[in-house]
Scaffold this motif. Sequence first.
Motif, PDB file in Angstrom:
ATOM      1  N   GLY A  63       0.840  -1.192   0.000  1.00 14.96           N
ATOM      2  CA  GLY A  63       0.000   0.000   0.000  1.00 14.96           C
ATOM      3  C   GLY A  63       0.871   1.237   0.000  1.00 14.96           C
ATOM      4  O   GLY A  63       1.957   1.239   0.591  1.00 14.96           O
ATOM      5  N   MET A  64       0.407   2.288  -0.663  1.00  9.37           N
ATOM      6  CA  MET A  64       1.151   3.554  -0.695  1.00  9.37           C
ATOM      7  C   MET A  64       0.200   4.689  -0.372  1.00  9.37           C
ATOM      8  O   MET A  64      -0.865   4.822  -0.978  1.00  9.37           O
ATOM      9  N   LEU A  65       0.594   5.514   0.588  1.00 10.93           N
ATOM     10  CA  LEU A  65      -0.202   6.667   1.007  1.00 10.93           C
ATOM     11  C   LEU A  65       0.533   7.931   0.595  1.00 10.93           C
ATOM     12  O   LEU A  65       1.702   8.112   0.916  1.00 10.93           O
ATOM     13  N   GLY A  80       8.210   4.940 -10.156  1.00  9.59           N
ATOM     14  CA  GLY A  80       9.288   4.062  -9.704  1.00  9.59           C
ATOM     15  C   GLY A  80       8.783   2.975  -8.782  1.00  9.59           C
ATOM     16  O   GLY A  80       9.235   1.823  -8.858  1.00  9.59           O
ATOM     17  N   VAL A  81       7.839   3.311  -7.907  1.00 11.54           N
ATOM     18  CA  VAL A  81       7.260   2.318  -6.996  1.00 11.54           C
ATOM     19  C   VAL A  81       6.476   1.269  -7.790  1.00 11.54           C
ATOM     20  O   VAL A  81       6.642   0.066  -7.599  1.00 11.54           O
ATOM     21  N   GLU A  82       5.620   1.738  -8.699  1.00 10.98           N
ATOM     22  CA  GLU A  82       4.770   0.820  -9.472  1.00 10.98           C
ATOM     23  C   GLU A  82       5.598  -0.156 -10.303  1.00 10.98           C
ATOM     24  O   GLU A  82       5.335  -1.360 -10.324  1.00 10.98           O
ATOM     25  N   ILE A  93      -1.504  -0.660  -4.142  1.00 11.25           N
ATOM     26  CA  ILE A  93      -2.719   0.132  -3.910  1.00 11.25           C
ATOM     27  C   ILE A  93      -2.276   1.521  -3.470  1.00 11.25           C
ATOM     28  O   ILE A  93      -1.571   1.673  -2.472  1.00 11.25           O
ATOM     29  N   VAL A  94      -2.674   2.558  -4.216  1.00 12.43           N
ATOM     30  CA  VAL A  94      -2.293   3.937  -3.905  1.00 12.43           C
ATOM     31  C   VAL A  94      -3.507   4.678  -3.357  1.00 12.43           C
ATOM     32  O   VAL A  94      -4.586   4.651  -3.961  1.00 12.43           O
ATOM     33  N   GLY A 118       3.090  -4.503   3.185  1.00 14.15           N
ATOM     34  CA  GLY A 118       3.930  -3.399   3.624  1.00 14.15           C
ATOM     35  C   GLY A 118       3.337  -2.076   3.194  1.00 14.15           C
ATOM     36  O   GLY A 118       2.473  -2.015   2.305  1.00 14.15           O
ATOM     37  N   LEU A 119       3.780  -0.985   3.838  1.00 18.32           N
ATOM     38  CA  LEU A 119       3.260   0.353   3.556  1.00 18.32           C
ATOM     39  C   LEU A 119       4.387   1.299   3.167  1.00 18.32           C
ATOM     40  O   LEU A 119       5.469   1.299   3.777  1.00 18.32           O
TER      41      LEU A 119
END
Length: 335
Positions: A63-65, A80-82, A93-94, A118-119
């Motif tokens: 997950g990304m916030l 870069g994350v994706e 999941i953003v 993970g986050l």
Amino acid sequence: MATMKDIARLAGVSTSTVSHVINSSRYVSEEISERVNKAAKELNYTPSALARSFKMNRTKTFGMLMTTSTNPFFGEVVKGVERSCYQQGYNLIVCNTEGDQVRMKASINTLLQKRVDGLILMCSSLVGERFDIFEQYPDIPIVVMDWGPMHFTSDKIQDNSLRGGYLAAKYLVESGHQSIGCITGPLNLYQAQMRYEGYKRALNEANLSFNGDWIVESDFNCEGGYQAFNTIYSKGTLPSAIFVCNDMMAMGVINAANEKGIRIPEDVSLIGYDDIHIAKFMSPGLTTIHQPKYRLGQSAVEMLLKRLEDPSRDAHVVQLEPTLVERSSVKKISQ
């Protein structure tokens, strides 16, 4: 829908053997593995990601916030994350908070309830916040992207903003400028404060004086840069150069200067920060401090994977170093 039992029947093996082949959980001979895979293909078998996640206690999802922003810097980091998630076989999941504290906490709850592995947190409103919910999920690794001190355990990736600010102002000094202004970001944010400190360090090192009329705090957005330049302009004499603490504000400065017939770099030199993709397409091309945005996102994924492999390791901090990118927005003054 075909099941493992169907595959076992067709391949002439036990259901547990099929499970070991499908999940790669134990060595199975090449001959039997080939039979099982052939049977699975004939039956159009598709493994259940949900069932596998419960069995392995992993969802293969991060997950990304993040805070919604018009600044393409954030989009380049997310890219870069994706891509790194995709290369590692993970989903992402953003969640966007839009700067809303209530929405931010609700999004954290949602991501944790979806059993993410993970986050990744890239949200300035997290600074100084205490989140009791993280104590309910002590096994969930967290990576924070450079937002200052946190009241929860996490790995951290940070840009060396102090050095970046220093590099920017030092380059202006070395280009012959002695009257140098600064348009900062919000100084309650760690990166903005550090970039400003770097600017001050470079001017102090060169024994140059500070003019309060040439230092304006702004908001990291185009409109903020536009208004900040107008504020400096209204004070009277302009500096020969301005360090603008991100590229989005620099775009606003260029627009405001053009409206007033002020030429860049002939009348005022500019240096930005971030090196967003469109910086080289500005007119003039923007000299700026490059942040390794793709690498920032890639490093976040790598840190989560390492934490999953070794949950007991001490919290790590990875510092990415900024570099100078020379283009056309700074005039060299003869000494």
